[in-house]
Motif scaffolding. Structure first.
Motif, short mmCIF file in Angstrom:
data_model
loop_
_atom_site.label_atom_id
_atom_site.label_comp_id
_atom_site.label_asym_id
_atom_site.label_seq_id
_atom_site.Cartn_x
_atom_site.Cartn_y
_atom_site.Cartn_z
N PHE A 1 0.84 -1.21 0.00
CA PHE A 1 0.00 0.00 0.00
C PHE A 1 0.88 1.26 0.00
CE2 PHE A 1 -1.78 3.42 2.63
CZ PHE A 1 -2.90 3.76 1.88
N CYS A 2 1.89 1.28 0.87
CA CYS A 2 2.77 2.46 0.97
C CYS A 2 3.59 2.67 -0.30
CB CYS A 2 3.69 2.34 2.19
SG CYS A 2 2.80 2.49 3.76
N LYS B 1 4.00 9.28 -2.27
CA LYS B 1 4.83 9.96 -3.28
C LYS B 1 6.15 10.34 -2.61
CE LYS B 1 1.58 10.28 -6.56
NZ LYS B 1 1.00 8.97 -6.21
N ASN C 1 2.74 1.95 -3.27
CA ASN C 1 1.86 2.46 -4.33
C ASN C 1 1.28 3.83 -4.02
OD1 ASN C 1 2.10 0.18 -6.01
ND2 ASN C 1 0.68 -0.94 -4.71
N ASP C 2 1.17 4.15 -2.73
CA ASP C 2 0.40 5.33 -2.33
C ASP C 2 1.25 6.53 -1.94
OD1 ASP C 2 -2.52 5.57 -2.20
OD2 ASP C 2 -2.10 6.46 -0.24
#
Length: 205
Positions: free
Chosen positions: A106-107, A112, A109-110
């Motif tokens: 999740f991190c 920036k 992909n999420d």
């Protein structure tokens, strides 16, 4: 690719908890918010997996280290509400490892991640568990003290520049008072860190 070594894994407080299962560590972490050692043990146990996943996705080692720290900070905040068992049967529906892999994905992909030159984080200087607890302690400081500590530590501003900024914001603080505020800020910051975190990272008894 070298997986970083974290010296806190050898601290007696941390080693004494290695025999606990993930489930026990999670329960102890949730029941003892004033203790930092349970999260530190979970970190030591799973940092190689999390680091390996992140290193393969990040463009540079500096970005990998920073994303690794941000991921652990996210994990730290999510762990408080984590339940690994199904309420009806009491059986474990999810393993800690699977949950951590999901969180890491999740991190990746999420979040920036800023460009390398904009990152001022050093994994060697600040291990993620210490970073999490320092951030938590910072959040508990009075706003002006927190701002002064951040300007001194993050931006390396001089006392004169800090005073000028605060005066522009309507705070009547002279440059010679900034040093006193800084000392007070550091003292409060240390007070608000869990005693076991101070023992593990600063060698306090």
């Amino acid at each position: 690719m070298q997986i970083p070594h974290f010296p806190e894994a050898n601290h007696p407080l941390v080693k004494s908890l290695f025999h606990h299962s993930d489930h026990e560590l999670l329960t102890l972490f949730q029941q003892n918010p004033d203790a930092g050692k349970y999260f530190t043990v979970i970190f030591c146990r799973y940092s190689p997996i999390v680091y390996t996943l992140i290193r393969h996705s990040a463009r540079s080692p500096v970005q990998a280290d920073y994303l690794f720290a941000l991921t652990w900070r996210h994990i730290y905040y999510e762990l408080g509400g984590l339940n690994l068992t199904a309420s009806e049967s009491g059986e474990e529906t999810l393993t800690m490892q699977n949950w951590l892999i999901n969180m890491t994905a999740f991190c990746i992909n999420d979040i920036k991640v800023p460009p390398t030159e904009a990152i001022h984080y050093s994994l060697q200087a600040t291990s993620p568990p210490l970073w999490c607890y320092v951030q938590q302690a910072l959040d508990q400081l009075p706003p002006v003290l927190r701002l002064i500590v951040l300007m001194a530590q993050t931006f390396h501003w001089s006392e004169t520049r800090i005073a000028a900024y605060l005066q522009a914001e309507g705070e009547a603080i002279a440059p010679n008072e900034v040093a006193d505020f800084l000392q007070e800020g550091y003292r409060m910051l240390e007070d608000k860190l869990p005693t076991d975190i101070r023992a593990i990272y600063f060698g306090e008894d």
